[in-house]
Design a protein around this motif. Structure first.
Motif, PDB file in Angstrom:
ATOM      1  N   GLN A  41       0.946  -0.954   0.055  1.00 40.97           N
ATOM      2  CA  GLN A  41      -0.041  -0.059   0.106  1.00 40.97           C
ATOM      3  C   GLN A  41       0.777   1.140   0.018  1.00 40.97           C
ATOM      4  O   GLN A  41       0.621   2.213  -0.862  1.00 40.97           O
ATOM      5  CB  GLN A  41      -0.890  -0.010   1.368  1.00 40.97           C
ATOM      6  N   PRO A  51      -3.775   4.827  -3.568  1.00 42.81           N
ATOM      7  CA  PRO A  51      -3.728   3.590  -2.695  1.00 42.81           C
ATOM      8  C   PRO A  51      -4.111   2.282  -3.462  1.00 42.81           C
ATOM      9  O   PRO A  51      -4.820   2.604  -4.665  1.00 42.81           O
ATOM     10  CB  PRO A  51      -4.803   3.898  -1.445  1.00 42.81           C
ATOM     11  N   ASN A 152      -3.157   7.642   5.057  1.00 43.83           N
ATOM     12  CA  ASN A 152      -2.435   7.291   4.001  1.00 43.83           C
ATOM     13  C   ASN A 152      -0.732   7.815   4.113  1.00 43.83           C
ATOM     14  O   ASN A 152       0.040   7.307   3.554  1.00 43.83           O
ATOM     15  CB  ASN A 152      -3.160   7.748   2.589  1.00 43.83           C
TER      16      ASN A 152
END
Length: 168
Positions: A41, A51, A152
């Protein structure tokens, strides 16, 4: 420039990693699978600014965990995962395995990245996530079993800081 790819389910990507591991005869445990998923990821966030997996990684005692995938493979315990996750479709009365839906050239790139990560010892992967601030700064909450998800930005930063040790 590679074409855009669509978000993949966590289970499809886990099955893809297990497939690479089996093809290259590199055993993968649930613990290792979790770290490879996480760093994969991070790779996609870092390289493509998007992602790969449509899921959340939680901060657990032994580093990042995608809970749906963890739950599916936890019965293996510390043993290597033997098979992909399989579901039963009642309408079609058949078993099936969730697979990635990605362009072939991108699959080849990901296979190379996965292969390099599988060469890293499991506990080294755990340590790489533990040394990073995205886990270390939350250690007390993690050990108190307070569920915190990675952002993220944290996933990408952890991947970038560990990139050389991952061989990617």
């Amino acid at each position: 420039m590679m074409e855009k790819f669509e978000l993949q389910s966590p289970m499809a990507v886990a099955n893809f990693i297990i497939g690479v591991a089996k093809k290259e005869d590199k055993p993968v445990t649930n613990l290792k699978l979790q770290k490879v998923l996480f760093f994969l990821q991070g790779y996609c966030l870092s390289e493509y600014d998007t992602p790969l997996i449509n899921g959340n990684f939680s901060k657990w005692r032994y580093g990042p965990v995608e809970e749906e995938v963890y739950g599916d493979f936890k019965y293996y315990g510390p043993a290597p995962i033997e098979n992909k996750s399989i579901y039963f479709n009642k309408e079609k009365i058949e078993f099936y395995s969730e697979e990635v839906n990605l362009p072939n050239e991108f699959k080849k790139i990901l296979q190379e990245v996965i292969s390099k990560m599988l060469d890293v010892e499991t506990w080294e992967l755990v340590n790489l996530t533990h040394y990073h601030s995205s886990w270390k700064d939350y250690k007390e909450q993690v050990l108190a079993q307070i569920v915190i998800h990675y952002t993220n930005e944290e996933i990408a930063a952890c991947f970038n800081d560990c990139r050389l040790k991952l061989g990617v």
